[in-house]
Motif scaffolding. Structure first.
Motif, PDB file in Angstrom:
ATOM      1  N   LYS A 273       0.863  -1.175   0.000  1.00  0.00           N
ATOM      2  CA  LYS A 273       0.000   0.000   0.000  1.00  0.00           C
ATOM      3  C   LYS A 273       0.902   1.228   0.000  1.00  0.00           C
ATOM      4  O   LYS A 273       1.688   1.416  -0.908  1.00  0.00           O
ATOM      5  CB  LYS A 273      -0.964  -0.026   1.178  1.00  0.00           C
ATOM      6  N   ASN A 274       0.861   2.063   1.056  1.00  0.00           N
ATOM      7  CA  ASN A 274       1.691   3.267   1.039  1.00  0.00           C
ATOM      8  C   ASN A 274       2.882   3.161   1.995  1.00  0.00           C
ATOM      9  O   ASN A 274       3.547   4.160   2.281  1.00  0.00           O
ATOM     10  CB  ASN A 274       0.858   4.500   1.399  1.00  0.00           C
TER      11      ASN A 274
ATOM     12  N   ASN B  81       3.196   9.534   0.430  1.00  0.00           N
ATOM     13  CA  ASN B  81       2.012  10.380   0.527  1.00  0.00           C
ATOM     14  C   ASN B  81       1.937  11.244  -0.724  1.00  0.00           C
ATOM     15  O   ASN B  81       2.583  12.282  -0.804  1.00  0.00           O
ATOM     16  CB  ASN B  81       2.084  11.248   1.785  1.00  0.00           C
TER      17      ASN B  81
ATOM     18  N   TRP C 210       6.634   5.961   4.678  1.00  0.00           N
ATOM     19  CA  TRP C 210       5.375   5.972   3.946  1.00  0.00           C
ATOM     20  C   TRP C 210       5.474   6.874   2.727  1.00  0.00           C
ATOM     21  O   TRP C 210       6.303   7.789   2.671  1.00  0.00           O
ATOM     22  CB  TRP C 210       4.249   6.482   4.848  1.00  0.00           C
TER      23      TRP C 210
ATOM     24  N   LYS D  33       2.199  11.224  -8.250  1.00  0.00           N
ATOM     25  CA  LYS D  33       0.778  11.158  -7.911  1.00  0.00           C
ATOM     26  C   LYS D  33      -0.089  11.164  -9.158  1.00  0.00           C
ATOM     27  O   LYS D  33       0.115  11.955 -10.081  1.00  0.00           O
ATOM     28  CB  LYS D  33       0.402  12.343  -7.021  1.00  0.00           C
TER      29      LYS D  33
END
Length: 268
Positions: free
Chosen positions: A48-49, A80, A78, A149
């Motif tokens: 996941k992150n 983001n 992480w 992103k």
């Protein structure tokens, strides 16, 4: 120099839930002017992150004639959006009969606690590393992760559009990337396009401006990184790194890569 590495991350998930996990394992050769001097290993897990990475390096080829040094590092944190938010970084190495050690505890992009050996000797010329230089930074290992992103995962010029703020425990510097070209590679565990970025090393703090090595690196225009997508999640990592040195071009490139992507089921 750069990497060789292996690592694993485990996230506690809700009972019975599954998470998308991408793994990268690689063996890398480090050469100068075509002569192998070291071998590294890299292991990276992205769930996941959350990410976890490890690298290791030791002399190889003609490097065994001149050095017995070796070392490794590990990092976790992480992702983001386009940002990398590290939580922990540790590095230990030995070279020229000296031990080097860094332990950084980070939170929200800031260095909260740190242990570093050896310490710099006092020098009035050295640009002091202040608290502001340890905010919104990444460690050298976390810096290999470059998320984009909302990206399709395909190499294009936008991947290179970034300036990476790095703190290694002693110095604070930026790596400025800019788009150069796109190439195709194959035969070492990844077949596809890579985006080639020109790179610049920009000193910020912790350095002595008059040192020849600092001047050389700051003026060095012979640096580039080839970035490859890590699975289909819009995260890129270096496939190849090349840098001009006074002894010739230093190259870090894979001998063998293994990339896998799937869904891990959490233990019940």
């Amino acid at each position: 120099m750069t990497p060789a590495v292996a690592g694993l991350v485990c996230l506690t998930m809700a009972q019975g839930a599954a998470a998308e996990t991408t793994r990268l394992g690689g063996v890398y050769d480090v050469s100068v002017s075509g002569f192998k001097i070291a071998r590294g290993s890299l292991s990276l897990v992205l769930q996941k992150n959350a990410y976890s990475a490890k690298i290791g390096m030791q002399p190889a080829g003609i490097g065994t004639l001149f050095s017995t040094g070796k070392g490794g590092a590990e990092a976790s944190g992480w992702l983001n959006g386009r940002s990398v938010v590290p939580s922990r970084y540790k590095m230990a190495s030995r070279a020229a009969d000296r031990d080097f050690f860094v332990d950084l505890a980070q939170g929200s992009g800031h260095v909260r606690k740190m242990r570093v050996t050896p310490q710099f000797k006092p020098n009035p010329e050295r640009i002091e590393v202040s608290s502001k230089h340890k905010r919104n930074v990444v460690d050298p290992l976390s810096a290999i992760l470059m998320p984009v992103k909302g990206h399709s995962g395909k190499p294009d010029a936008s991947v290179c559009k970034r300036r990476i703020p790095v703190f290694d425990g002693w110095t604070r510097f930026d790596i400025q990337l800019s788009y150069k070209e796109t190439r195709s590679v194959s035969g070492r565990g990844y077949d596809g396009d890579v985006v080639v970025c020109s790179a610049r090393w920009i000193p910020v703090a912790g350095h002595r401006p008059s040192k020849e090595s600092v001047k050389y690196m700051a003026e060095n225009r012979k640096m580039e990184a080839w970035l490859a997508p890590l699975g289909s999640g819009g995260v890129f990592v270096p496939y190849r790194i090349a840098m001009g040195t006074k002894s010739g071009t230093l190259v870090v490139e894979p001998r063998k890569l293994e990339i896998s992507q799937g869904r891990d089921q959490a233990a019940r």
